[in-house]
Design a protein around this motif. Structure first.
Motif, PDB file in Angstrom:
ATOM      1  N   LEU A  67     -58.681 -29.930  23.935  1.00 46.32           N
ATOM      2  CA  LEU A  67     -59.902 -30.490  23.379  1.00 46.32           C
ATOM      3  C   LEU A  67     -60.440 -31.603  24.284  1.00 46.32           C
ATOM      4  CD1 LEU A  67     -61.931 -30.564  21.046  1.00 46.32           C
ATOM      5  CD2 LEU A  67     -60.427 -32.199  19.890  1.00 46.32           C
ATOM      6  N   LEU A  68     -59.540 -32.421  24.832  1.00 49.35           N
ATOM      7  CA  LEU A  68     -59.956 -33.465  25.764  1.00 49.35           C
ATOM      8  C   LEU A  68     -60.603 -32.841  27.005  1.00 49.35           C
ATOM      9  CD1 LEU A  68     -56.872 -35.890  25.645  1.00 49.35           C
ATOM     10  CD2 LEU A  68     -59.007 -36.044  24.346  1.00 49.35           C
ATOM     11  N   ARG A  69     -59.976 -31.794  27.505  1.00 45.39           N
ATOM     12  CA  ARG A  69     -60.510 -31.163  28.724  1.00 45.39           C
ATOM     13  C   ARG A  69     -61.860 -30.524  28.455  1.00 45.39           C
ATOM     14  NH1 ARG A  69     -62.235 -31.126  32.686  1.00 45.39           N
ATOM     15  NH2 ARG A  69     -61.530 -30.413  34.725  1.00 45.39           N
ATOM     16  N   LEU A  70     -62.042 -29.930  27.273  1.00 44.91           N
ATOM     17  CA  LEU A  70     -63.327 -29.335  26.923  1.00 44.91           C
ATOM     18  C   LEU A  70     -64.397 -30.415  26.828  1.00 44.91           C
ATOM     19  CD1 LEU A  70     -65.128 -27.014  26.001  1.00 44.91           C
ATOM     20  CD2 LEU A  70     -64.290 -27.380  23.664  1.00 44.91           C
ATOM     21  N   GLY A  71     -64.077 -31.523  26.173  1.00 45.36           N
ATOM     22  CA  GLY A  71     -65.032 -32.615  26.069  1.00 45.36           C
ATOM     23  C   GLY A  71     -65.425 -33.163  27.425  1.00 45.36           C
ATOM     24  N   LEU A  72     -64.452 -33.282  28.330  1.00 44.63           N
ATOM     25  CA  LEU A  72     -64.741 -33.804  29.664  1.00 44.63           C
ATOM     26  C   LEU A  72     -65.499 -32.791  30.519  1.00 44.63           C
ATOM     27  CD1 LEU A  72     -61.406 -35.698  30.223  1.00 44.63           C
ATOM     28  CD2 LEU A  72     -63.684 -36.724  30.108  1.00 44.63           C
ATOM     29  N   PHE A  73     -65.288 -31.488  30.270  1.00 44.34           N
ATOM     30  CA  PHE A  73     -66.089 -30.473  30.951  1.00 44.34           C
ATOM     31  C   PHE A  73     -67.558 -30.626  30.569  1.00 44.34           C
ATOM     32  CE2 PHE A  73     -68.187 -26.339  30.990  1.00 44.34           C
ATOM     33  CZ  PHE A  73     -67.935 -25.918  32.293  1.00 44.34           C
ATOM     34  N   LEU A  74     -67.812 -30.790  29.271  1.00 42.09           N
ATOM     35  CA  LEU A  74     -69.186 -31.022  28.819  1.00 42.09           C
ATOM     36  C   LEU A  74     -69.743 -32.311  29.429  1.00 42.09           C
ATOM     37  CD1 LEU A  74     -68.924 -30.117  25.019  1.00 42.09           C
ATOM     38  CD2 LEU A  74     -70.171 -28.848  26.787  1.00 42.09           C
ATOM     39  N   TYR A  75     -68.904 -33.339  29.463  1.00 44.00           N
ATOM     40  CA  TYR A  75     -69.323 -34.643  29.988  1.00 44.00           C
ATOM     41  C   TYR A  75     -69.714 -34.533  31.463  1.00 44.00           C
ATOM     42  CZ  TYR A  75     -69.284 -39.759  29.528  1.00 44.00           C
ATOM     43  OH  TYR A  75     -69.645 -41.081  29.436  1.00 44.00           O
ATOM     44  N   ASP A  76     -68.997 -33.715  32.206  1.00 42.61           N
ATOM     45  CA  ASP A  76     -69.304 -33.536  33.628  1.00 42.61           C
ATOM     46  C   ASP A  76     -70.602 -32.776  33.857  1.00 42.61           C
ATOM     47  OD1 ASP A  76     -67.251 -34.904  34.813  1.00 42.61           O
ATOM     48  OD2 ASP A  76     -66.001 -33.151  35.204  1.00 42.61           O
ATOM     49  N   HIS A  77     -70.953 -31.869  32.951  1.00 45.44           N
ATOM     50  CA  HIS A  77     -72.047 -30.936  33.228  1.00 45.44           C
ATOM     51  C   HIS A  77     -73.289 -31.137  32.359  1.00 45.44           C
ATOM     52  CE1 HIS A  77     -68.485 -28.896  34.936  1.00 45.44           C
ATOM     53  NE2 HIS A  77     -69.348 -28.440  35.821  1.00 45.44           N
ATOM     54  N   LEU A  78     -73.179 -31.917  31.309  1.00 43.26           N
ATOM     55  CA  LEU A  78     -74.296 -32.050  30.380  1.00 43.26           C
ATOM     56  C   LEU A  78     -75.469 -32.830  30.968  1.00 43.26           C
ATOM     57  CD1 LEU A  78     -74.880 -31.196  27.448  1.00 43.26           C
ATOM     58  CD2 LEU A  78     -73.976 -33.400  26.689  1.00 43.26           C
ATOM     59  N   GLY A  79     -75.174 -33.768  31.874  1.00 44.58           N
ATOM     60  CA  GLY A  79     -76.229 -34.661  32.361  1.00 44.58           C
ATOM     61  C   GLY A  79     -76.645 -34.467  33.796  1.00 44.58           C
ATOM     62  N   GLY A  80     -76.266 -33.357  34.419  1.00 44.98           N
ATOM     63  CA  GLY A  80     -76.710 -33.097  35.785  1.00 44.98           C
ATOM     64  C   GLY A  80     -76.104 -34.038  36.812  1.00 44.98           C
ATOM     65  N   ARG A  81     -74.816 -34.347  36.681  1.00 43.27           N
ATOM     66  CA  ARG A  81     -74.115 -35.229  37.620  1.00 43.27           C
ATOM     67  C   ARG A  81     -74.252 -34.701  39.050  1.00 43.27           C
ATOM     68  NH1 ARG A  81     -69.599 -34.266  39.897  1.00 43.27           N
ATOM     69  NH2 ARG A  81     -69.276 -32.526  38.452  1.00 43.27           N
ATOM     70  N   LYS A  82     -74.583 -35.612  40.010  1.00 47.10           N
ATOM     71  CA  LYS A  82     -74.728 -35.229  41.406  1.00 47.10           C
ATOM     72  C   LYS A  82     -73.840 -36.051  42.333  1.00 47.10           C
ATOM     73  CE  LYS A  82     -79.524 -33.685  40.823  1.00 47.10           C
ATOM     74  NZ  LYS A  82     -80.943 -33.919  41.238  1.00 47.10           N
ATOM     75  N   LYS A  83     -73.807 -37.363  42.122  1.00 56.09           N
ATOM     76  CA  LYS A  83     -73.081 -38.235  43.046  1.00 56.09           C
ATOM     77  C   LYS A  83     -71.750 -38.731  42.489  1.00 56.09           C
ATOM     78  CE  LYS A  83     -77.299 -39.914  45.294  1.00 56.09           C
ATOM     79  NZ  LYS A  83     -78.141 -41.114  45.623  1.00 56.09           N
ATOM     80  N   LEU A  84     -71.665 -38.904  41.201  1.00 53.38           N
ATOM     81  CA  LEU A  84     -70.424 -39.367  40.600  1.00 53.38           C
ATOM     82  C   LEU A  84     -69.359 -38.271  40.678  1.00 53.38           C
ATOM     83  CD1 LEU A  84     -71.861 -41.146  37.440  1.00 53.38           C
ATOM     84  CD2 LEU A  84     -70.847 -42.259  39.446  1.00 53.38           C
ATOM     85  N   ARG A  85     -68.120 -38.683  40.850  1.00 55.60           N
ATOM     86  CA  ARG A  85     -67.019 -37.716  41.000  1.00 55.60           C
ATOM     87  C   ARG A  85     -66.727 -37.005  39.681  1.00 55.60           C
ATOM     88  NH1 ARG A  85     -62.375 -41.412  43.014  1.00 55.60           N
ATOM     89  NH2 ARG A  85     -61.165 -39.497  42.633  1.00 55.60           N
ATOM     90  N   ALA A  86     -66.276 -35.770  39.787  1.00 56.57           N
ATOM     91  CA  ALA A  86     -65.962 -34.954  38.616  1.00 56.57           C
ATOM     92  C   ALA A  86     -64.603 -35.347  38.035  1.00 56.57           C
ATOM     93  CB  ALA A  86     -65.968 -33.483  38.994  1.00 56.57           C
ATOM     94  N   THR A  87     -64.319 -34.816  36.858  1.00 55.80           N
ATOM     95  CA  THR A  87     -63.048 -35.066  36.178  1.00 55.80           C
ATOM     96  C   THR A  87     -61.901 -34.410  36.929  1.00 55.80           C
ATOM     97  OG1 THR A  87     -64.109 -35.220  34.015  1.00 55.80           O
ATOM     98  CG2 THR A  87     -61.778 -34.675  34.040  1.00 55.80           C
ATOM     99  N   THR A  88     -60.782 -35.108  36.987  1.00 60.79           N
ATOM    100  CA  THR A  88     -59.556 -34.566  37.554  1.00 60.79           C
ATOM    101  C   THR A  88     -58.405 -34.888  36.603  1.00 60.79           C
ATOM    102  OG1 THR A  88     -59.104 -36.598  38.794  1.00 60.79           O
ATOM    103  CG2 THR A  88     -60.350 -34.872  39.933  1.00 60.79           C
ATOM    104  N   THR A  89     -57.282 -34.214  36.769  1.00 63.22           N
ATOM    105  CA  THR A  89     -56.077 -34.588  36.035  1.00 63.22           C
ATOM    106  C   THR A  89     -55.350 -35.653  36.838  1.00 63.22           C
ATOM    107  OG1 THR A  89     -54.829 -32.801  37.090  1.00 63.22           O
ATOM    108  CG2 THR A  89     -55.830 -32.338  34.947  1.00 63.22           C
TER     109      THR A  89
END
Length: 467
Positions: A67-89
Motif C-alpha cells: 500500500l505504501l508503494r502504491l501510494g508513492l507510485f501515485l505520488y511520483d506520477h500524479l503531478g508531472g514530476r520532472k526534476k525531483l528524484r523518484a521514489t526508491t527503496t
C-alpha cells in the motif's frame, strides 16, 4: 496587523509538498495541484526552497508495504514530476537507519522540498512592492464599510499610533485564522462561521541523526509526523492536529502535544526523546475551511474563495483555508476573480518570474555560496550558507568585503540588519531573529539585548534614510 509572517505563515512544518497522507482522504485534486507546484516554486525561489528526500520506514504493524508503494507510485506520477528524484527503496540496516530501532529494516525514500516559510512571505511582499504595491506592516483593519460605491476602510497604524481611512473598489480578505473575525468585527456580519481552527505544534530538538534526510513516521492513531534536519544543528519534529477555540494569537504548545510528539518519535528512534532534548517549540493555528470533517486531521487543506457583493456595489472576496505549497495558484485565482469585476489587467506570469534573489538556476546554489566565500573571505562557512540560502543573489547588494559592520553574534552583521530594516520591513530584534533569520535559536540573552539596543539607537537614522 503585526509583522509579516507573524501568524500562521511562520508556524508551518516548512515544507513545499504534495501531502502524501492526503491521498488516504481521497484529496487527489489537492495533492495533484500541490505536486505540480513543487518544481514551479523551486524554480522561482531556489535559494529558500530546496529538494529534500524523505524516508518512510515500513512499520509491520501498520500500513502494508504494497500500500505504501502504491501510494508513492501515485505520488511520483500524479503531478508531472520532472526534476525531483523518484521514489526508491532504502535499506534501513545501513547508514540511513542507524538511528532507528533494529526492528525497522526496509523503507521508501521519496522527494519533496523544504522552504523557509517566513522568508517566502517577505520575498513575495518585496516583489509586490517592486511592482507598485504598498506594504503596510503593523497596520490593522478596524472597519470596512460600503459607501458611495466604494469600500471605506479604517486602518490603525500601530507603529505611529494613528488611524486613517483608505478607499477601494474591491476588498480581499485573506486574514488567515482571523478571516471570520474580520468579517464579523470589521464588516458587521456576526453570522460568519466559515473556518475550522486547527492547532498545529512543533518541537525543535538537538540534532537527532547525522544524515541529511527527513523521516516521515506513521503512528498507530492513523496520523503521521515528520522529523526534518533544521538549521544545521537541530531537528524539527511535527506536527499535531487538534481543534482550537480562542484567539489564534494565544496559541501555544500544550503539554499533551509535547508528549505526543516525543512519544511518536520515540516509537522509531533507538534513543527515546525526552523533554530535555527540546530547544524550542512553536504553535500556530491553521484556518481550514469547515467542511464538516469529524477529525481535525481529516479536514480539507484545500482553499475556498467566495466573492460577495452585487454588481452595483463594491465586492469582497473572502479566502478560507489553503496550503503554503499552493499559495501561488490561490493568488492567481484571486486575481482572476478580481478581473471579472474590474476588468482584465494582463496574462499570468508568476510561475516564470523569480522572487527577489532567486534569479539563478536551481542547481546553482553551491556556485553562489562559493562566489560569496571568495568575495567576502572574512565570513565563516556557516554564515556563507545562511546568507546564500536566505537572500540568494541579493547578497551582492549588501554583503561586501570590509563593509560588514558590527557583528551582533553568529554572523549577523550590521550590513545585514540595515538591509532587513530598510528593505524587508523589520522593526524589532524579534522580527530579525525569528522571521527574517532563525538566529533566535543561537542568540543568548545578552546578544538579543545588544541587537535590540542597536535597533533602538538607529531608528531615527533608518527613518530618515527611508524618506
Amino acid at each position: 496587523m503585526n509583522d509579516l509572517a507573524s501568524g500562521t505563515s511562520s508556524w508551518s512544518t516548512k515544507l513545499v509538498h504534495g501531502g502524501l497522507r492526503y491521498l488516504e482522504h481521497y484529496e487527489f485534486s489537492l495533492v495533484r495541484h500541490a505536486l505540480m507546484e513543487r518544481e514551479v516554486l523551486w524554480g522561482i525561489a531556489p535559494h529558500i526552497i530546496r529538494p529534500l528526500r524523505f524516508i518512510l520506514p515500513h512499520h509491520s504493524g501498520l500500513r502494508p508495504a504494497w500500500l505504501l508503494r502504491l501510494g508513492l507510485f501515485l505520488y511520483d506520477h500524479l503531478g508531472g514530476r520532472k526534476k525531483l528524484r523518484a521514489t526508491t527503496t532504502v535499506d534501513l540496516d545501513g547508514p540511513m537507519g542507524a538511528s532507528l530501532k533494529d526492528e525497522f529494516h526496509k523503507g521508501f525514500e521519496y522527494s519533496d522540498a523544504r522552504v523557509d516559510d517566513a522568508r517566502l512571505v517577505v520575498l513575495n511582499a518585496r516583489d509586490a512592492a517592486a511592482r507598485g504595491a504598498d506594504i503596510m506592516v503593523r497596520t490593522k483593519v478596524l472597519e470596512a464599510r460600503r459607501e458611495a460605491g466604494l469600500w471605506q476602510i479604517t486602518l490603525a497604524d500601530q507603529d505611529d499610533d494613528r488611524t486613517y481611512t483608505v478607499s477601494a473598489r474591491f476588498l480581499v480578505n485573506v486574514g488567515g485564522p482571523w478571516v471570520d473575525a474580520i468579517i464579523q468585527a470589521a464588516m458587521g456580519q456576526n453570522e460568519a462561521h466559515n473556518i475550522r481552527l486547527v492547532q498545529g505544534s512543533h518541537i525543535v530538538t538537538r540534532k537527532l541523526y547525522d544524515h541529511d534526510r527527513a523521516y516521515i513516521f506513521q503512528n498507530a492513531d492513523g496520523r503521521i509526523i515528520f522529523t526534518i534536519p533544521y538549521e544545521e544543528d537541530f531537528t524539527l519534529v511535527g506536527t499535531t492536529d487538534q481543534d482550537f477555540d480562542g484567539d489564534p494569537a494565544d496559541a501555544a504548545i500544550t503539554e499533551a502535544e509535547t508528549q505526543y510528539l516525543l512519544s511518536a518519535a520515540s516509537e522509531y528512534f533507538k534513543r527515546p526523546l525526552a523533554a530535555d532534548d527540546i530547544v524550542w517549540s512553536y504553535s500556530g493555528v491553521r484556518p481550514l475551511f469547515d467542511d464538516g470533517a469529524s477529525k481535525a486531521q481529516e479536514a480539507t487543506r484545500d482553499y475556498v474563495l467566495k466573492v460577495e457583493g452585487d454588481k452595483d456595489e463594491p465586492a469582497v472576496l473572502n479566502g478560507f483555508g489553503g496550503k503554503i505549497t499552493t499559495y501561488r495558484v490561490l493568488s492567481e485565482e484571486v486575481l482572476e476573480k478580481i478581473e471579472r469585476r474590474l476588468g482584465a489587467r494582463g496574462s499570468r506570469w508568476t510561475g516564470d518570474k523569480p522572487l527577489p534573489g532567486g534569479d539563478f538556476p536551481v542547481d546553482g546554489l553551491a556556485a553562489l555560496e562559493e562566489e560569496l566565500q571568495r568575495s567576502v573571505p572574512e565570513l565563516d562557512a556557516r554564515t556563507v550558507r545562511r546568507l546564500a540560502r536566505g537572500y540568494g543573489t541579493d547578497i551582492r547588494k549588501f554583503i561586501r568585503p570590509g563593509a560588514l559592520g558590527l557583528d551582533f553574534g553568529h554572523g549577523l552583521h550590521e550590513a545585514e540588519v540595515d538591509w532587513l530594516v530598510l528593505n524587508e520591513w523589520a522593526r524589532t530584534a524579534e522580527d530579525i531573529l525569528w522571521r527574517r533569520t532563525k538566529l533566535g535559536l543561537r542568540f543568548d540573552g545578552n546578544q538579543q539585548s545588544g541587537l535590540a539596543e542597536h535597533m533602538k539607537n538607529r531608528k531615527a537614522d533608518w527613518r530618515k534614510a527611508a524618506e
